[in-house]
Design an enzyme around this catalytic site. Structure first.
Site, mmCIF file in Angstrom:
data_model
loop_
_atom_site.group_PDB
_atom_site.id
_atom_site.type_symbol
_atom_site.label_atom_id
_atom_site.label_comp_id
_atom_site.label_asym_id
_atom_site.label_seq_id
_atom_site.Cartn_x
_atom_site.Cartn_y
_atom_site.Cartn_z
ATOM 1 N N THR A 32 -0.705 8.606 -1.749
ATOM 2 C CA THR A 32 -1.703 9.247 -2.608
ATOM 3 C C THR A 32 -2.451 10.345 -1.876
ATOM 4 O OG1 THR A 32 -1.970 7.280 -3.954
ATOM 5 C CG2 THR A 32 -3.801 8.789 -3.940
ATOM 6 N N SER A 49 4.572 4.760 -0.589
ATOM 7 C CA SER A 49 4.870 3.823 0.506
ATOM 8 C C SER A 49 5.542 2.544 0.013
ATOM 9 C CB SER A 49 3.600 3.500 1.294
ATOM 10 O OG SER A 49 2.721 2.699 0.547
ATOM 11 N N THR A 55 -1.230 3.734 0.608
ATOM 12 C CA THR A 55 -2.032 2.559 0.954
ATOM 13 C C THR A 55 -1.328 1.240 0.621
ATOM 14 O OG1 THR A 55 -3.177 2.629 -1.167
ATOM 15 C CG2 THR A 55 -4.211 3.787 0.680
ATOM 16 N N ASP A 56 -0.320 1.278 -0.265
ATOM 17 C CA ASP A 56 0.292 0.013 -0.706
ATOM 18 C C ASP A 56 0.861 -0.791 0.459
ATOM 19 O OD1 ASP A 56 -0.330 0.738 -3.268
ATOM 20 O OD2 ASP A 56 1.728 0.973 -3.972
ATOM 21 N N LYS A 73 -4.915 -4.481 2.136
ATOM 22 C CA LYS A 73 -5.375 -3.876 0.893
ATOM 23 C C LYS A 73 -5.816 -4.997 -0.026
ATOM 24 C CE LYS A 73 -4.127 -0.377 -2.511
ATOM 25 N NZ LYS A 73 -3.089 0.535 -3.016
ATOM 26 N N GLU A 128 -3.544 -30.029 6.655
ATOM 27 C CA GLU A 128 -3.119 -30.830 5.507
ATOM 28 C C GLU A 128 -1.607 -31.029 5.521
ATOM 29 O OE1 GLU A 128 -4.090 -30.874 0.732
ATOM 30 O OE2 GLU A 128 -4.733 -29.168 1.921
HETATM 31 N N1 GLU Z 1 1.941 3.489 -4.338
HETATM 32 C C1 GLU Z 1 1.670 4.693 -3.593
HETATM 33 C C2 GLU Z 1 1.772 4.485 -2.104
HETATM 34 O O1 GLU Z 1 1.463 3.456 -1.584
HETATM 35 C C3 GLU Z 1 0.352 5.290 -3.931
HETATM 36 C C4 GLU Z 1 -0.817 4.402 -3.605
HETATM 37 C C5 GLU Z 1 -1.683 4.952 -2.493
HETATM 38 O O2 GLU Z 1 -1.260 5.701 -1.640
HETATM 39 O O3 GLU Z 1 -2.856 4.583 -2.507
HETATM 40 O O4 GLU Z 1 2.170 5.417 -1.450
#
Ligand code: GLU
Length: 328
Positions: free
Chosen positions: A14, A60, A93-94, A166, A284
């Site tokens: 992103t 990603s 970020t994924d 995340k 457990e």
């Molecule tokens: N799904 C995409 C990725 O991880 C966009 C999400 C993001 O970058 O926050 O590249």
């Protein structure tokens, strides 16, 4: 003062996303070329010389061994290049937590390596990418950033890649860190470390693998049976991570099937489907009797990455795998 030279490795995500909509609806991750991104960011007057190198332009969710190998090679070359002071990786970020942990495990700590992403595309109103990037430049330019392992800069915080995950799908402040808190707070104007570097001068903990073995995550659910365990063994899983209930729990029949997998030489690590917390040994679930490993502070995605690196390096014995999960 001479400007610090920072290698910027672009992968997409992103932070390099654009869709022509100010609301950020319907954009394409990785749509912007890295050069355009860096030129844009250069206009901020950042006190560093940025050297862009595009590795990929993808979301990603599509990252895999080829990109990881290219990133590792580029980082290794930069570690050996006296003209480079630090490394930034722009990343979706994924899966930033997975790439971050893999590089954390397989790179020396001589120079700062900083992953950075964004939750809003570059052309959306309130975009966070430029700020995060400016913060990443501040961190990667700081000599005190070396010796802390791979880091993730998001939301004005510096997180250890091993600890970061995340935890929100769309909030700007999407990442949490466990068991440690942030390593530092950062803004484009300030950087405050909360403690000394703890991995100064450390060599890479593991060699980068020739390939990554198939390690599967099995999510536990109430009322499930043990068939998925056999299915995973049937497709050649070389390791299994249980995303278990609570402290890494599962129905008795599933734990018994996992114990059989472990006895057959397929290491099994118990993590939790719960968002945060430790999974400890023999609380457990009787790990000693079942031959299982407790993931401790690592969630399922990162437990899978560590287990892949271990299996790739021939570490499959439950005691040795547990020692790696125990190690900070
Ligand atoms: N799904 C995409 C990725 O991880 C966009 C999400 C993001 O970058 O926050 O590249």
């Amino acid at each position: 003062m001479t400007l610090r030279r920072i290698l910027v490795l672009g992968t997409g995500g992103t932070i390099a996303g654009a869709g022509g909509s100010a609301t950020g609806a319907g954009y394409r991750a990785g749509g912007l070329a890295l050069d355009a991104l860096v030129a844009h960011l250069g206009a901020l007057g950042l006190a560093a010389e940025l050297v862009p190198q595009e590795v990929a332009r993808i979301g990603s969710q599509d990252i895999g061994f080829a990109e990881w190998r290219a990133l590792h090679a580029a980082c290794t070359a930069a570690m050996d290049d006296p003209a480079i002071d630090g490394i930034i990786i722009t990343h979706g970020t994924d899966t930033a937590e997975e790439t971050g942990l893999l590089l954390d495990l397989t790179l020396p700590t001589a120079k700062p390596v900083v992953l950075v992403g964004a939750m809003r595309p570059a052309d959306a109103v309130g975009a966070d990418g430029m700020r995060n990037f400016a913060n990443a430049v501040k961190v990667a330019s700081d000599p005190a950033a070396a010796g802390r392992g791979v880091m993730l800069v998001m939301g004005d915080a510096v997180l250890a890649a091993r600890d970061a995950r995340k935890a929100a799908t769309s909030a700007i402040d999407a990442f949490r860190t466990f068991p440690r808190g942030p390593l530092a707070r950062v803004t484009p104007a300030s950087l405050d470390w909360f403690g000394p570097a703890h991995r100064l001068g450390e060599a890479a903990r593991y060699p980068f693998p020739q390939e990554l073995p198939r390690v599967a995550i099995l999510t536990a659910g109430a009322g499930m049976d043990a068939q998925p365990v056999d299915a995973l063994l049937g497709i050649g899983a070389r390791g299994i991570v249980l995303a278990g209930m609570g402290q890494g729990n599962a129905p008795r029949t599933v734990l018994e099937a996992l114990a059989r997998a472990a006895a057959s030489g397929v290491p099994v690590v118990r993590a939790s489907r719960v968002d945060e917390g430790l999974v400890d040994r023999n609380v457990e679930v009787d790990d000693d009797a079942l031959g299982l490993v407790a993931a401790r502070a690592l969630g399922p995605a990162k437990a899978r990455m560590l287990l892949m690196v271990l299996v790739a390096n021939g570490v499959t014995d439950a005691k040795a795998v547990q020692a790696a999960f125990d190690g900070g």
